[in-house]
Design a protein around this motif. Structure first.
Motif, mmCIF file in Angstrom:
data_model
loop_
_atom_site.group_PDB
_atom_site.id
_atom_site.type_symbol
_atom_site.label_atom_id
_atom_site.label_comp_id
_atom_site.label_asym_id
_atom_site.label_seq_id
_atom_site.Cartn_x
_atom_site.Cartn_y
_atom_site.Cartn_z
ATOM 1 N N ARG A 129 0.853 -1.195 0.000
ATOM 2 C CA ARG A 129 0.000 0.000 0.000
ATOM 3 C C ARG A 129 0.884 1.239 0.000
ATOM 4 N N ARG A 130 0.425 2.281 -0.680
ATOM 5 C CA ARG A 130 1.177 3.536 -0.673
ATOM 6 C C ARG A 130 1.320 4.059 0.748
ATOM 7 N N MET A 131 2.439 4.705 1.009
ATOM 8 C CA MET A 131 2.699 5.228 2.346
ATOM 9 C C MET A 131 1.617 6.215 2.762
ATOM 10 N N GLY A 132 1.436 6.299 4.070
ATOM 11 C CA GLY A 132 0.525 7.293 4.613
ATOM 12 C C GLY A 132 -0.924 6.865 4.674
ATOM 13 N N ARG A 133 -1.210 5.565 4.463
ATOM 14 C CA ARG A 133 -2.600 5.109 4.530
ATOM 15 C C ARG A 133 -3.061 5.076 5.991
ATOM 16 N N ARG A 134 -4.364 5.218 6.183
ATOM 17 C CA ARG A 134 -4.960 5.142 7.524
ATOM 18 C C ARG A 134 -5.350 3.694 7.800
ATOM 19 N N VAL A 135 -4.717 3.112 8.811
ATOM 20 C CA VAL A 135 -4.863 1.694 9.103
ATOM 21 C C VAL A 135 -5.467 1.537 10.495
ATOM 22 N N GLU B 103 2.802 -7.151 16.542
ATOM 23 C CA GLU B 103 3.618 -7.027 15.331
ATOM 24 C C GLU B 103 2.851 -6.365 14.189
ATOM 25 N N HIS B 104 1.529 -6.468 14.184
ATOM 26 C CA HIS B 104 0.756 -5.848 13.110
ATOM 27 C C HIS B 104 0.935 -4.331 13.112
ATOM 28 N N ALA B 105 0.659 -3.700 14.232
ATOM 29 C CA ALA B 105 0.789 -2.244 14.310
ATOM 30 C C ALA B 105 2.215 -1.811 14.025
ATOM 31 N N GLU B 106 3.182 -2.545 14.559
ATOM 32 C CA GLU B 106 4.591 -2.199 14.355
ATOM 33 C C GLU B 106 4.947 -2.232 12.872
ATOM 34 N N ALA B 107 4.472 -3.252 12.146
ATOM 35 C CA ALA B 107 4.803 -3.388 10.730
ATOM 36 C C ALA B 107 4.224 -2.246 9.902
ATOM 37 N N TRP B 108 2.984 -1.849 10.174
ATOM 38 C CA TRP B 108 2.369 -0.769 9.395
ATOM 39 C C TRP B 108 3.013 0.579 9.722
ATOM 40 N N ARG B 109 3.340 0.795 10.991
ATOM 41 C CA ARG B 109 4.030 2.050 11.349
ATOM 42 C C ARG B 109 5.407 2.120 10.692
ATOM 43 N N ARG B 110 6.096 1.007 10.676
ATOM 44 C CA ARG B 110 7.441 0.973 10.109
ATOM 45 C C ARG B 110 7.457 1.386 8.650
ATOM 46 N N GLU B 111 6.390 1.096 7.932
ATOM 47 C CA GLU B 111 6.319 1.437 6.505
ATOM 48 C C GLU B 111 5.658 2.780 6.258
ATOM 49 N N GLY B 112 5.495 3.579 7.299
ATOM 50 C CA GLY B 112 5.046 4.961 7.122
ATOM 51 C C GLY B 112 3.553 5.163 7.085
ATOM 52 N N HIS B 113 2.785 4.221 7.613
ATOM 53 C CA HIS B 113 1.327 4.352 7.639
ATOM 54 C C HIS B 113 0.863 4.897 8.985
ATOM 55 N N GLN B 114 -0.324 5.479 8.989
ATOM 56 C CA GLN B 114 -0.922 6.003 10.212
ATOM 57 C C GLN B 114 -1.775 4.921 10.847
ATOM 58 N N VAL B 115 -1.364 4.436 11.995
ATOM 59 C CA VAL B 115 -2.057 3.350 12.675
ATOM 60 C C VAL B 115 -2.989 3.915 13.736
ATOM 61 N N ILE B 116 -4.240 3.462 13.691
ATOM 62 C CA ILE B 116 -5.250 3.893 14.646
ATOM 63 C C ILE B 116 -5.760 2.645 15.359
#
Length: 328
Positions: free
Chosen positions: A84-90, A99-112
């Motif tokens: 997914r393109r960086m900066g998506r709202r997850v 590990e899920h939240a960590e992986a999405w944050r690591r790739e530049g996504h906004q984790v909620i």
């Protein structure tokens, strides 16, 4: 590195108890399973072949139309955010496997991080919704119809519903595997937990062909070893062995819940593979059991302990004795 269960060597050093003297209940992995089938010599000597039948056997086991074997579902957890393109709202239904939240944050996504009840009012602002079902560590199951409704709303805007079903094998009737060919729906399955072979490092991603192709290109060739493919094909095809394993795990999961309840630690949730106990003295209880050579999974922030299954009757008796002698 995030904290996980199963760090037995670390506990042995900390509490000065020999490694062989521990009862490890910290992982939520089946403590028993199959005799390891014979691995053909060619599986060790040659690079893995993709026409060995594993994918078809796994599709039959999970009830999916297509899937991709990966080196443990952890490999997919780390790779999928890169599709997914960086900066998506997850949105992640929390608490959940960290590990899920960590992986999405690591790739530049906004984790909620969301409670289950907050999903409805947040869904239309999300690009991805991630659900662990059954939940780890609470054991909470979200019904299929609700998940499919969330998926339809996300997919209408090009979004994803990502469902981690690592602990689903004892309750396959709740799985979304049969629907995983829908665009925007991705299901993760773990091999090692149900089959009691975490060290094999094998998982499966169930999704539509286009998503699987992109993920396969990202992970590269030979993502799963030849011996792992051979062992998995044999066990995934053993229908009677699976029935017996599922029956035993369900019985033992209930036995664990009853045992804990009888000693004042009634679970607040769980699955066939683990039970979660909330207690205001969770940290102290974790230390009490550890000093007796029984390793549990501690969630200090939420004051919870996760108990996995003993693997034999001696383990059950050891746990029961520790519960009987537990400080009030």
């Amino acid at each position: 590195m995030l904290d996980h269960g199963g760090r037995l060597r670390e506990a042995a050093q900390r509490y000065n108890i020999p490694l062989a003297d521990w009862l490890d209940l910290s992982t939520g992995i089946a403590p028993y399973g199959w005799a390891i089938p014979e691995v053909p010599a060619a599986a060790w000597q040659r690079l893995p072949e993709l026409d060995d039948g594993l994918e078809a056997i796994a599709c039959d086991f999970y009830g999916a139309s297509m899937l991709l074997p990966v080196a443990g579902s952890q490999a997919a957890i780390q790779a999928l955010p890169r599709l997914r393109r960086m900066g998506r709202r997850v949105g992640i239904v929390s608490p959940a496997y960290a590990e899920h939240a960590e992986a999405w944050r690591r790739e530049g996504h906004q984790v909620i991080e969301l409670s289950e009840g907050a999903v409805e009012r947040s869904l239309d602002r999300l690009d991805v919704l991630l659900v662990v079902n059954p939940n780890n560590p609470t054991g909470r199951l979200i019904e299929r119809e609700r998940l499919l409704d969330w998926h339809a709303r996300l997919q209408a805007r090009g979004g994803w519903l990502l469902v981690d079903e690592a602990f689903m094998d004892c309750s396959p009737q709740h799985s979304l595997a049969a629907d995983s060919d829908l665009p925007g729906l991705i299901v993760l399955r773990s091999f090692g937990k149900f089959f009691g072979m975490a060290g094999i490092r094998l998982g499966f991603v169930l999704a539509e062909a286009a998503t699987l192709e992109r993920l396969a290109q990202l992970l590269g060739p030979w993502a799963v070893s030849g011996p792992a493919r051979a062992v998995a094909a044999a066990l995934l095809g053993d229908v009677e062995g699976q029935r017996q394993q599922r029956e035993r795990l369900n019985i033992d999961g209930l036995r664990l819940a009853v045992l804990l309840s009888e000693h004042g630690l009634a679970p607040v949730g769980g699955t066939a593979l683990f039970q979660l106990v909330g207690h205001y003295q969770a940290v102290g209880l974790h230390g009490y059991f550890a000093r007796r050579g029984i390793l549990l999974r501690l969630f200090a922030e939420t004051r919870c302990l996760r108990f996995g299954l003993p693997g034999d009757e001696a383990g059950w008796q050891r746990l029961e004795q520790a519960l009987k002698e537990m400080p009030q």
